[in-house]
Design a protein around this motif. Structure first.
Motif, PDB file in Angstrom:
ATOM      1  N   ARG A   1      18.115  18.159 -31.408  1.00 45.14           N
ATOM      2  CA  ARG A   1      18.020  16.427 -31.788  1.00 45.14           C
ATOM      3  C   ARG A   1      17.334  17.218 -33.730  1.00 45.14           C
ATOM      4  N   LYS A   2      17.866  16.744 -34.485  1.00 48.64           N
ATOM      5  CA  LYS A   2      17.341  16.893 -36.064  1.00 48.64           C
ATOM      6  C   LYS A   2      16.338  17.266 -35.881  1.00 48.64           C
ATOM      7  N   SER A   3      15.356  16.321 -35.700  1.00 49.84           N
ATOM      8  CA  SER A   3      13.845  15.821 -35.714  1.00 49.84           C
ATOM      9  C   SER A   3      12.851  17.523 -35.137  1.00 49.84           C
ATOM     10  N   TRP A   4      13.386  17.845 -34.637  1.00 51.56           N
ATOM     11  CA  TRP A   4      13.246  19.362 -34.207  1.00 51.56           C
ATOM     12  C   TRP A   4      12.797  20.771 -35.126  1.00 51.56           C
ATOM     13  N   TRP A   5      13.781  20.942 -36.156  1.00 53.51           N
ATOM     14  CA  TRP A   5      13.543  21.447 -37.017  1.00 53.51           C
ATOM     15  C   TRP A   5      13.793  20.674 -38.591  1.00 53.51           C
ATOM     16  N   ASP A   6      13.759  19.251 -38.584  1.00 54.63           N
ATOM     17  CA  ASP A   6      14.027  18.845 -39.790  1.00 54.63           C
ATOM     18  C   ASP A   6      12.952  17.795 -39.485  1.00 54.63           C
ATOM     19  N   PRO A   7      11.428  17.969 -40.374  1.00 53.51           N
ATOM     20  CA  PRO A   7      10.636  16.541 -40.079  1.00 53.51           C
ATOM     21  C   PRO A   7      11.111  15.216 -40.678  1.00 53.51           C
ATOM     22  N   THR A   8      11.916  14.782 -41.454  1.00 52.72           N
ATOM     23  CA  THR A   8      12.543  14.156 -42.469  1.00 52.72           C
ATOM     24  C   THR A   8      13.410  13.430 -42.065  1.00 52.72           C
ATOM     25  N   ALA A   9      14.308  14.298 -40.773  1.00 53.68           N
ATOM     26  CA  ALA A   9      15.256  13.420 -39.979  1.00 53.68           C
ATOM     27  C   ALA A   9      14.413  12.478 -38.594  1.00 53.68           C
ATOM     28  N   GLY A  10      15.512  11.681 -38.520  1.00 58.54           N
ATOM     29  CA  GLY A  10      15.708  10.273 -37.451  1.00 58.54           C
ATOM     30  C   GLY A  10      15.123  10.660 -36.090  1.00 58.54           C
ATOM     31  N   ARG A  11      13.983   9.956 -35.819  1.00 56.35           N
ATOM     32  CA  ARG A  11      13.851  10.304 -34.482  1.00 56.35           C
ATOM     33  C   ARG A  11      15.099  10.909 -33.276  1.00 56.35           C
ATOM     34  N   GLY A  12      15.741   9.676 -33.579  1.00 61.29           N
ATOM     35  CA  GLY A  12      16.923  10.004 -32.180  1.00 61.29           C
ATOM     36  C   GLY A  12      18.206  11.281 -33.006  1.00 61.29           C
ATOM     37  N   GLU A  13      17.945  11.535 -34.033  1.00 49.86           N
ATOM     38  CA  GLU A  13      18.817  11.513 -34.580  1.00 49.86           C
ATOM     39  C   GLU A  13      19.747  13.290 -34.185  1.00 49.86           C
ATOM     40  N   LEU A  14      21.221  13.210 -34.470  1.00 49.20           N
ATOM     41  CA  LEU A  14      21.376  14.019 -33.112  1.00 49.20           C
ATOM     42  C   LEU A  14      22.467  15.046 -34.520  1.00 49.20           C
ATOM     43  N   THR A  15      22.534  16.966 -34.778  1.00 49.05           N
ATOM     44  CA  THR A  15      23.330  17.004 -35.003  1.00 49.05           C
ATOM     45  C   THR A  15      24.419  17.349 -35.047  1.00 49.05           C
TER      46      THR A  15
END
Length: 181
Positions: free
Chosen positions: A1-15
């Protein structure tokens, strides 16, 4: 989950996954161009065997897993473990788990797998244990995730599920105490 290191990422957004070439640049692959274990990996497994140290396969690819298992079997290294085999990082079928168990590898099932994060049906885990045989299974909590209960509660739940589906008290002791020891 991208939000683990990017606070601007959507909650469910994956890399997106890395391409194979990019993964080889930033990671490590244990097999050579012919699909055989690299000599240094064989040396490491041999050293672990000499010192009676377990080999945990980590998040290896299926070809690596089978090559590790083959080398362990070849040299008689009986302390080989595949952690969380149902996880999407390892993703083994029950048939593959059974085959690897017959080759002497332990399959370590974790609370992580049956947690809401991964959502494996505990009955599927029980069916896998029955297929593999308790002599090559371990249970562990893997409860380092802040969303999980503490490790004692995680183990209690794992054992309670397996007991409810049909493992005897003796089998529970085998998979949760004897085999890990």
């Amino acid at each position: 989950r991208k939000s683990w290191w990017d606070p601007t990422a959507g909650r469910g957004e994956l890399t997106p996954p890395l391409s194979w070439d990019e993964a080889l640049k930033v990671g490590h692959y244990a097999l050579d161009d012919q699909g055989k274990l690299k000599p240094v990996i064989k040396d490491i497994i041999g050293l672990l065997h000499e010192r009676q140290v377990p080999l945990f396969f980590g998040h290896a690819t299926h070809p690596e897993i089978y090559a590790f298992a083959e080398e362990c079997q070849r040299i008689g290294h009986s302390q080989a473990v595949i952690d969380h085999p149902f996880s999407p990082f390892v993703n083994l079928s029950i048939a593959q788990m059974t085959e690897l168990g017959k080759a002497g590898v332990y399959l370590n099932f974790t609370y992580d797998e049956i947690s809401p994060l991964l959502g494996v049906d505990p009955f599927d885990m029980y069916k896998a244990i029955r297929s593999i045989g308790v002599e090559h299974v371990t249970l562990s909590s893997d409860c380092g995730e802040p969303l999980f209960p503490n490790s004692v509660e995680g183990m209690r739940q794992m054992c309670a599920y397996m007991r409810a589906f049909g493992l005897s008290d003796s089998e529970i002791k085998t998979v949760s105490r004897d085999n890990p020891a």
